[in-house]
Design a protein around this motif. Structure first.
Motif, PDB file in Angstrom:
ATOM      1  N   GLY A   1       0.653  -1.238  -0.113  1.00  0.00           N
ATOM      2  CA  GLY A   1      -0.002  -0.093  -0.080  1.00  0.00           C
ATOM      3  C   GLY A   1       0.730   1.104   0.041  1.00  0.00           C
ATOM      4  O   GLY A   1       0.225   2.619  -0.082  1.00  0.00           O
ATOM      5  N   ARG A   2       2.224   0.964   0.150  1.00  0.00           N
ATOM      6  CA  ARG A   2       2.875   2.449   0.310  1.00  0.00           C
ATOM      7  C   ARG A   2       3.846   2.300  -0.930  1.00  0.00           C
ATOM      8  O   ARG A   2       4.489   3.548  -1.440  1.00  0.00           O
ATOM      9  CB  ARG A   2       4.028   2.297   1.425  1.00  0.00           C
ATOM     10  N   ARG A   3       3.693   1.238  -1.846  1.00  0.00           N
ATOM     11  CA  ARG A   3       4.534   1.448  -3.124  1.00  0.00           C
ATOM     12  C   ARG A   3       3.790   0.743  -3.956  1.00  0.00           C
ATOM     13  O   ARG A   3       2.842   0.004  -3.808  1.00  0.00           O
ATOM     14  CB  ARG A   3       5.848   0.406  -2.872  1.00  0.00           C
ATOM     15  N   SER A   4       3.917   0.877  -5.339  1.00  0.00           N
ATOM     16  CA  SER A   4       3.300   0.274  -6.604  1.00  0.00           C
ATOM     17  C   SER A   4       3.560  -1.175  -6.560  1.00  0.00           C
ATOM     18  O   SER A   4       4.825  -1.439  -5.970  1.00  0.00           O
ATOM     19  CB  SER A   4       3.720   0.877  -7.774  1.00  0.00           C
ATOM     20  N   VAL A   5       2.893  -2.136  -7.267  1.00  0.00           N
ATOM     21  CA  VAL A   5       2.993  -3.382  -7.246  1.00  0.00           C
ATOM     22  C   VAL A   5       4.487  -3.533  -7.912  1.00  0.00           C
ATOM     23  O   VAL A   5       5.065  -4.392  -7.544  1.00  0.00           O
ATOM     24  CB  VAL A   5       1.828  -3.996  -8.032  1.00  0.00           C
ATOM     25  N   LEU A   6       4.614  -2.682  -9.035  1.00  0.00           N
ATOM     26  CA  LEU A   6       5.843  -3.141  -9.768  1.00  0.00           C
ATOM     27  C   LEU A   6       7.196  -2.563  -9.006  1.00  0.00           C
ATOM     28  O   LEU A   6       8.044  -3.358  -8.942  1.00  0.00           O
ATOM     29  CB  LEU A   6       5.861  -1.832 -11.050  1.00  0.00           C
ATOM     30  N   ALA A   7       7.024  -1.448  -7.940  1.00  0.00           N
ATOM     31  CA  ALA A   7       8.249  -1.205  -7.151  1.00  0.00           C
ATOM     32  C   ALA A   7       8.298  -2.359  -5.960  1.00  0.00           C
ATOM     33  O   ALA A   7       9.531  -2.707  -5.694  1.00  0.00           O
ATOM     34  CB  ALA A   7       7.917   0.011  -6.403  1.00  0.00           C
ATOM     35  N   GLN A   8       7.215  -2.828  -5.864  1.00  0.00           N
ATOM     36  CA  GLN A   8       7.198  -4.041  -4.617  1.00  0.00           C
ATOM     37  C   GLN A   8       8.057  -5.256  -5.515  1.00  0.00           C
ATOM     38  O   GLN A   8       8.828  -6.074  -4.882  1.00  0.00           O
ATOM     39  CB  GLN A   8       5.860  -4.481  -4.130  1.00  0.00           C
TER      40      GLN A   8
ATOM     41  N   TRP B   1      15.104 -17.568 -10.580  1.00  0.00           N
ATOM     42  CA  TRP B   1      14.488 -17.596  -9.506  1.00  0.00           C
ATOM     43  C   TRP B   1      14.367 -16.508  -8.572  1.00  0.00           C
ATOM     44  O   TRP B   1      13.239 -16.154  -8.037  1.00  0.00           O
ATOM     45  CB  TRP B   1      15.004 -18.678  -8.666  1.00  0.00           C
ATOM     46  N   SER B   2      15.017 -15.277  -9.079  1.00  0.00           N
ATOM     47  CA  SER B   2      14.906 -14.054  -8.048  1.00  0.00           C
ATOM     48  C   SER B   2      13.169 -13.555  -8.980  1.00  0.00           C
ATOM     49  O   SER B   2      12.857 -12.719  -8.081  1.00  0.00           O
ATOM     50  CB  SER B   2      15.995 -13.100  -8.428  1.00  0.00           C
ATOM     51  N   THR B   3      13.253 -13.457 -10.043  1.00  0.00           N
ATOM     52  CA  THR B   3      12.202 -12.949 -10.743  1.00  0.00           C
ATOM     53  C   THR B   3      10.875 -13.690  -9.953  1.00  0.00           C
ATOM     54  O   THR B   3       9.915 -13.252 -10.146  1.00  0.00           O
ATOM     55  CB  THR B   3      12.254 -13.022 -12.157  1.00  0.00           C
ATOM     56  N   VAL B   4      10.942 -14.981 -10.068  1.00  0.00           N
ATOM     57  CA  VAL B   4       9.732 -15.851  -9.575  1.00  0.00           C
ATOM     58  C   VAL B   4       9.684 -15.281  -7.996  1.00  0.00           C
ATOM     59  O   VAL B   4       8.485 -14.830  -7.612  1.00  0.00           O
ATOM     60  CB  VAL B   4       9.994 -17.209  -9.338  1.00  0.00           C
ATOM     61  N   ASP B   5      10.544 -15.042  -7.286  1.00  0.00           N
ATOM     62  CA  ASP B   5      10.415 -14.227  -5.816  1.00  0.00           C
ATOM     63  C   ASP B   5       9.766 -13.068  -5.755  1.00  0.00           C
ATOM     64  O   ASP B   5       9.364 -12.861  -4.931  1.00  0.00           O
ATOM     65  CB  ASP B   5      11.821 -14.199  -5.205  1.00  0.00           C
ATOM     66  N   GLY B   6      10.121 -12.413  -6.899  1.00  0.00           N
ATOM     67  CA  GLY B   6       9.248 -11.171  -7.083  1.00  0.00           C
ATOM     68  C   GLY B   6       7.670 -10.998  -7.118  1.00  0.00           C
ATOM     69  O   GLY B   6       7.109 -10.041  -6.983  1.00  0.00           O
ATOM     70  N   LEU B   7       7.262 -12.293  -7.501  1.00  0.00           N
ATOM     71  CA  LEU B   7       5.803 -12.263  -7.345  1.00  0.00           C
ATOM     72  C   LEU B   7       5.478 -12.487  -6.122  1.00  0.00           C
ATOM     73  O   LEU B   7       3.839 -12.524  -6.015  1.00  0.00           O
ATOM     74  CB  LEU B   7       5.494 -13.594  -7.970  1.00  0.00           C
ATOM     75  N   TYR B   8       6.063 -12.520  -4.858  1.00  0.00           N
ATOM     76  CA  TYR B   8       5.616 -12.661  -3.639  1.00  0.00           C
ATOM     77  C   TYR B   8       4.639 -11.561  -3.190  1.00  0.00           C
ATOM     78  O   TYR B   8       3.497 -11.802  -2.604  1.00  0.00           O
ATOM     79  CB  TYR B   8       6.660 -12.749  -2.465  1.00  0.00           C
ATOM     80  N   PRO B   9       4.836 -10.290  -3.569  1.00  0.00           N
ATOM     81  CA  PRO B   9       3.909  -9.213  -3.266  1.00  0.00           C
ATOM     82  C   PRO B   9       2.410  -9.631  -4.004  1.00  0.00           C
ATOM     83  O   PRO B   9       1.441  -9.078  -3.481  1.00  0.00           O
ATOM     84  CB  PRO B   9       4.514  -7.998  -3.934  1.00  0.00           C
ATOM     85  N   VAL B  10       2.284 -10.230  -5.022  1.00  0.00           N
ATOM     86  CA  VAL B  10       1.076 -10.710  -5.380  1.00  0.00           C
ATOM     87  C   VAL B  10       0.732 -12.097  -5.013  1.00  0.00           C
ATOM     88  O   VAL B  10      -0.628 -12.185  -4.597  1.00  0.00           O
ATOM     89  CB  VAL B  10       1.261 -11.015  -7.329  1.00  0.00           C
ATOM     90  N   LEU B  11       1.469 -12.802  -4.734  1.00  0.00           N
ATOM     91  CA  LEU B  11       1.040 -14.248  -4.205  1.00  0.00           C
ATOM     92  C   LEU B  11       0.701 -14.011  -2.677  1.00  0.00           C
ATOM     93  O   LEU B  11      -0.183 -14.828  -2.051  1.00  0.00           O
ATOM     94  CB  LEU B  11       2.358 -15.254  -4.154  1.00  0.00           C
ATOM     95  N   ILE B  12       1.337 -13.130  -1.776  1.00  0.00           N
ATOM     96  CA  ILE B  12       1.033 -13.033  -0.612  1.00  0.00           C
ATOM     97  C   ILE B  12      -0.324 -12.494  -0.132  1.00  0.00           C
ATOM     98  O   ILE B  12      -1.141 -13.266   0.622  1.00  0.00           O
ATOM     99  CB  ILE B  12       2.129 -12.304   0.287  1.00  0.00           C
ATOM    100  N   PRO B  13      -0.919 -11.653  -0.866  1.00  0.00           N
ATOM    101  CA  PRO B  13      -2.383 -11.219  -0.793  1.00  0.00           C
ATOM    102  C   PRO B  13      -3.175 -12.311  -1.153  1.00  0.00           C
ATOM    103  O   PRO B  13      -4.140 -12.425  -0.428  1.00  0.00           O
ATOM    104  CB  PRO B  13      -2.226  -9.912  -1.394  1.00  0.00           C
ATOM    105  N   ALA B  14      -3.014 -12.851  -2.273  1.00  0.00           N
ATOM    106  CA  ALA B  14      -3.802 -14.087  -2.629  1.00  0.00           C
ATOM    107  C   ALA B  14      -3.981 -14.834  -1.535  1.00  0.00           C
ATOM    108  O   ALA B  14      -5.017 -15.544  -1.388  1.00  0.00           O
ATOM    109  CB  ALA B  14      -3.591 -14.468  -4.031  1.00  0.00           C
ATOM    110  N   GLY B  15      -2.837 -15.231  -1.100  1.00  0.00           N
ATOM    111  CA  GLY B  15      -2.719 -16.736   0.137  1.00  0.00           C
ATOM    112  C   GLY B  15      -3.419 -15.775   1.278  1.00  0.00           C
ATOM    113  O   GLY B  15      -4.071 -16.789   1.882  1.00  0.00           O
ATOM    114  N   LEU B  16      -3.152 -14.861   1.620  1.00  0.00           N
ATOM    115  CA  LEU B  16      -3.888 -14.220   2.919  1.00  0.00           C
ATOM    116  C   LEU B  16      -5.498 -14.273   2.679  1.00  0.00           C
ATOM    117  O   LEU B  16      -6.245 -14.431   3.432  1.00  0.00           O
ATOM    118  CB  LEU B  16      -3.355 -12.848   3.151  1.00  0.00           C
ATOM    119  N   ARG B  17      -5.792 -13.786   1.237  1.00  0.00           N
ATOM    120  CA  ARG B  17      -7.442 -14.034   1.351  1.00  0.00           C
ATOM    121  C   ARG B  17      -8.039 -15.299   1.206  1.00  0.00           C
ATOM    122  O   ARG B  17      -9.196 -15.366   2.018  1.00  0.00           O
ATOM    123  CB  ARG B  17      -7.831 -13.185  -0.108  1.00  0.00           C
TER     124      ARG B  17
END
Length: 167
Positions: free
Chosen positions: A91-98, A139-155
């Motif tokens: 919420g403080r940074r864009s998804v791209l920045a995250q 694998w680092s670019t895959v790790d970059g998906l965490y900001p998208v995966l975390i909210p989905a997992g939390l929901r």
């Protein structure tokens, strides 16, 4: 592969601590709800990543991470570092920045572990991009998906575990 000496393990833990210090510059003090979410992400991230790393090795798309390296990486970095980074910047940074932050931190961690222990040494990323550089970058670019995966997992988890921060 380099030996896992107590000195090298301590150096890696100090390295993680330095990265946690940098991550904490966001200044976030976790609320009680965020603490509950952090603990959930820590435990679930650690377990899922540790098992996934082994299964990806067995599938032939990832190098074997010796158990001590896999434990340190998933318990401290994936378990603690990623959730704290996510909670501090959501919420403080864009998804791209995250995404970029997660990719860059992941690259730094993987190279530090490679220098200390000789791990992350696979010669390709999914048989397409040939070279160890592309393996680590992939694998680092895959790790970059965490900001998208975390909210989905939390929901999803929020349907079963009340009181989690869902966004």
């Amino acid at each position: 592969m380099e030996p896992f000496t107590p000195t090298k393990i301590l150096l890696l833990l100090l390295f993680y601590a330095g990265l946690f210090l940098i991550i904490s510059l966001h200044g976030l003090k976790l609320t009680s709800t965020e603490k509950k979410t952090f603990i959930f992400l820590w435990i679930s991230g650690f377990i899922v990543a540790m098992v996934a790393n082994y299964l990806l090795y067995r599938a032939g798309v990832m190098s074997f991470l010796p158990w001590i390296n896999n434990f340190l990486h998933t318990f401290f970095w994936i378990g603690i570092g990623f959730p704290y980074l996510y909670l501090g910047i959501r919420g403080r940074r864009s998804v791209l920045a995250q995404y970029i932050m997660f990719v860059v931190f992941s690259l730094i961690v993987k190279y530090a572990e490679q220098r200390l222990f000789g791990t992350w040494e696979f010669p390709h990323f999914f048989f397409v991009l040939k070279d160890n550089f592309f393996y680590i970058l992939g694998w680092s670019t895959v790790d970059g998906l965490y900001p998208v995966l975390i909210p989905a997992g939390l929901r999803l988890a929020g349907k079963f575990i009340p009181g989690l921060v869902l966004s």
